[in-house]
Scaffold this motif. Structure first.
Motif, PDB file in Angstrom:
ATOM      1  N   ALA A 508       0.817  -1.221   0.000  1.00 22.15           N
ATOM      2  CA  ALA A 508       0.000   0.000   0.000  1.00 22.15           C
ATOM      3  C   ALA A 508       0.849   1.269   0.000  1.00 22.15           C
ATOM      4  N   ALA A 509       2.159   1.125   0.247  1.00 26.79           N
ATOM      5  CA  ALA A 509       3.012   2.317   0.368  1.00 26.79           C
ATOM      6  C   ALA A 509       3.302   2.960  -0.983  1.00 26.79           C
ATOM      7  N   GLN A 510       3.189   2.185  -2.065  1.00 25.28           N
ATOM      8  CA  GLN A 510       3.576   2.720  -3.370  1.00 25.28           C
ATOM      9  C   GLN A 510       2.749   3.942  -3.753  1.00 25.28           C
ATOM     10  N   ARG A 511       1.443   3.886  -3.490  1.00 18.74           N
ATOM     11  CA  ARG A 511       0.575   5.015  -3.807  1.00 18.74           C
ATOM     12  C   ARG A 511       0.947   6.243  -2.973  1.00 18.74           C
ATOM     13  N   GLU A 512       1.224   6.021  -1.669  1.00 23.98           N
ATOM     14  CA  GLU A 512       1.575   7.154  -0.806  1.00 23.98           C
ATOM     15  C   GLU A 512       2.905   7.773  -1.221  1.00 23.98           C
ATOM     16  N   ILE A 513       3.871   6.935  -1.597  1.00 23.06           N
ATOM     17  CA  ILE A 513       5.168   7.446  -2.056  1.00 23.06           C
ATOM     18  C   ILE A 513       4.969   8.322  -3.290  1.00 23.06           C
ATOM     19  N   GLU A 514       4.155   7.831  -4.236  1.00 28.22           N
ATOM     20  CA  GLU A 514       3.893   8.592  -5.459  1.00 28.22           C
ATOM     21  C   GLU A 514       3.199   9.917  -5.141  1.00 28.22           C
ATOM     22  N   THR A 515       2.226   9.888  -4.238  1.00 25.54           N
ATOM     23  CA  THR A 515       1.483  11.109  -3.879  1.00 25.54           C
ATOM     24  C   THR A 515       2.393  12.141  -3.241  1.00 25.54           C
ATOM     25  N   ARG A 516       3.252  11.698  -2.328  1.00 20.00           N
ATOM     26  CA  ARG A 516       4.141  12.637  -1.647  1.00 20.00           C
ATOM     27  C   ARG A 516       5.125  13.278  -2.619  1.00 20.00           C
TER      28      ARG A 516
END
Length: 688
Positions: A508-516
């Motif tokens: 699930a971290a991939q989306r958050e990394i991209e957003t940040r």
């Protein structure tokens, strides 16, 4: 705003001020003595010496040592600190990690701001960024009143957890500007958005203490250039390998802490790309220091783990700002040879600078330096010292080494020439250690790299160092003596955004990394566009600082592919960790910092290739022969060549010395030199 006209870069060092002017692919290089009391005047001297009219300059970039000198010489203004109640002594406590565990002479560094000028206020933000208590206005006003009584000239604000949410710091800054409009004030969120309270507080304190000095210096530079009819605003070289406007660097002056040396590393990167060289060790030897860095796979290493004044006896002062990973030692041409109380020989870190300078300058210097040793051993032509501007008296230099030799109490008695040779061997040993720190200590084998040497002294020492480290090739670029200034003309505008956020590596971290990263990129583009830069010129580079869960420090990952999966990121981390620390673990991995480097392309003038030589025979550039004492102590008759008369395709065999106006390359027996298309020297060692 950068098309046409002359492109100029100036670099102020401790001994010389360098200038490079680039127009239609043609380069002119100027060296002038630094004016310690007025650096801007030294810049004007180089413009006058090169007969460059300010009105003809279309692009001007400037690098200097003003910030690092002010910090190391404690010349910052009287500064007060406002911090969270209970955290007044963060600067005093510092860190418990000593540079040398068993050194009983270790002393904790003295805080840059004394305790009585560190004031506490009631406020609190939790570690997730939630505001628990806003700053107490009455306590802030009382602190400001006290600072006024103490004639404080700058104020640093650093609150707990403001790297997550800077709201309380922003409230405090707004109140300071209302209560005391003329005071210099900086908050930690403007300087550093990484965690670690001591480092963040110390960086903010240092930035506030030098901001008035940097502001005054850069404004004076702008003023004197405007008086000379420069029609554009100068850009300033930063430590992160990019350039920025005067306003940007005045807002964050610690970004200039390695301003000049960074230009040389980026110049080496640009020049090495012309020949497909992806792995390069850089060696920049100036008048005061020698600086080493490493380019791996065409990338320079950026770090925020930077210290000044760090020695075996002192942990130094931490500065959390993006800096090209450079190791700097006090072994420049002006470094002084001296004996300690036990009779042991040392070279540096004290330097004779530009005044009085080495003994050879004849300006009152009496202590022998590395430059003097190179003169006495025949490596430097006494008729061409600083382009022939200085008339050298070798008898004075020999007398200085005779005095040093007499102080060395050994039998048989040391001759002056042997003392000079010893000085060079010791200087080389110090430089080899510095090269090992950026290569072997980072998990890189020097045999896989070429060594690119520049600065006034780089070519004098490069081959001896390469032989010791088994480096197969040495490259001496054109305009080597002013190469840091040349490098500044080859780089783009740059801003770095580093935010701390702990995120485990899971699906699930991939989306958050991209957003940040997307949010950081939007912020960067807004700031660039506000400066009048076109969006089409902007590009980004993403990095992650990651670690094993439970570890203290991180490894930096370069996200060349923005669509990398968590699985591939995890494997990249394992590889990077194993390369740097020799092992990998099965522990889970987590992100600690998001690091975005944002660039704006600057129009550049490429170097023009030179006309090829009709034959590889270099005899047309031969100017004579003389005896030279080589690194192994052998005295050989070296062929002397004029670098200006060498043409692409010519080949030289050692022993030889290739001389130019402000530098000389020492070629050892068995070396083969090939001149490249731009006049650079590619020195192949041994059978390479």
């Amino acid at each position: 705003y950068m098309a046409g006209g002359i492109r100029v870069a100036t670099d102020i060092g401790g001994t010389f001020t360098d200038l490079v002017a680039l127009c239609d692919g043609r380069v002119s290089a100027i060296k002038s003595h630094t004016v310690p009391d007025d650096f801007a005047q030294g810049v004007l001297h180089t413009l006058e010496k090169g007969d460059i009219a300010s009105a003809d300059i279309a692009f001007f970039v400037h690098g200097s040592t003003i910030v690092i000198n002010a910090l190391t010489q404690y010349k910052g203004v009287k500064t007060g600190l406002i911090t969270t109640r209970g955290f007044r002594d963060v600067l005093e406590i510092a860190r418990g990690n000593t540079p040398d565990l068993f050194n009983t002479y270790y002393r904790k560094p003295k805080p840059y701001i004394p305790r009585y000028l560190r004031q506490e206020v009631s406020e609190r933000t939790d570690h997730r960024g939630n505001i628990i208590t806003q700053p107490c206005e009455a306590e802030l006003v009382a602190a400001l009143d006290f600072f006024k009584q103490e004639a404080v000239e700058a104020i640093a604000v650093c609150f707990l957890h403001s790297y997550v949410n800077p709201e309380n710091e922003q409230l405090a800054l707004a109140l300071i500007k209302r209560q005391w409009p003329g005071i210099t004030s900086l908050a930690s969120h403007q300087i550093c958005r990484e965690w670690r309270e001591y480092e963040r507080t110390n960086t903010t304190a240092l930035a506030a203490s030098i901001q008035p000095l940097a502001d005054a210096y850069l404004n004076r530079l702008e003023h004197v250039l405007r008086e000379k009819r420069l029609g554009i605003s100068p850009f300033i070289m930063q430590s992160n390998g990019g350039i920025a406007s005067v306003n940007s660097v005045c807002a964050n002056p610690v970004s200039l802490v390695e301003s000049g040396p960074a230009g040389g590393v980026l110049g080496a990167l640009a020049y090495s790309k012309l020949f497909g060289e992806h792995n390069v060790l850089t060696l920049d030897i100036g008048g005061t220091t020698a600086k080493c860095s490493l380019i791996h796979n065409g990338m320079v290493r950026i770090t925020t783990d930077y210290h000044i004044e760090k020695t075996r006896k002192n942990a130094g002062y931490s500065i959390k700002t993006p800096v090209i990973d450079i190791v700097e030692i006090g072994s420049g041409g002006g470094s002084i040879a001296w004996l300690d109380d036990a009779g042991c020989l040392h070279v540096g870190p004290h330097s004779a600078g530009s005044s009085p300078g080495p003994v050879a300058y004849g300006l009152g210097g009496s202590e022998p330096t590395i430059t003097d040793a190179n003169l006495l051993t025949g490596r430097i032509n006494p008729e061409r010292l600083v382009g022939g501007e200085i008339k050298t008296r070798l008898d004075t230099v020999r007398a200085a080494f005779a005095t040093l030799a007499e102080q060395i109490k050994v039998e048989p008695k040391v001759e002056p020439i042997a003392a000079a040779q010893g000085v060079l061997q010791l200087a080389n040993a110090n430089m080899i250690n510095a090269l090992k720190l950026v290569s072997l200590n980072r998990g890189h084998d020097p045999r896989d790299f070429s060594l690119m040497a520049f600065g006034g002294g780089g070519a004098l020492h490069a081959v001896a160092l390469a032989e010791e480290l088994n480096i197969p090739k040495v490259i001496i670029p054109p305009y080597a003596a002013v190469f840091s200034a040349w490098g500044m003309l080859m780089i783009d505008l740059r801003r770095d955004y580093i935010n701390t956020a702990i995120i485990p590596f899971h699906a699930a971290a991939q989306r958050e990394i991209e957003t940040r990263f997307a949010d950081l990129e939007q912020e960067a583009e807004r700031e660039f566009v506000a400066q009048g830069i076109r969006r089409a010129a902007i590009y980004h580079q993403r990095y992650l600082d990651a670690r094993y869960v439970g570890q203290e420090h991180t490894v930096k990952l370069n996200l060349c592919d923005e669509t990398l999966s968590i699985a591939s990121l995890t494997e990249d981390f394992h590889k990077a960790h194993e390369k740097e620390y020799t092992f990998r673990l099965d522990n889970p991995v987590e992100v600690v910092n998001f690091h975005l480097a944002s660039f704006a392309r600057v129009e550049k003038t490429e170097l023009e290739p030179l006309s090829k030589a009709a034959s590889p025979d270099p005899s047309s550039a031969l100017s004579g022969r003389r005896e030279v004492v080589y690194a192994d102590g052998n005295v050989l008759t070296a062929q002397i060549y004029e670098r200006e008369r060498l043409a692409p395709g010519m080949e030289i065999s050692g022993p030889a010395v290739i001389e130019e106006a402000t530098s000389a390359a020492v070629i050892h027996q068995g070396n083969r030199v090939v001149v490249d298309d731009y006049g650079g020297l590619h020195i192949h060692l041994g059978d390479a």
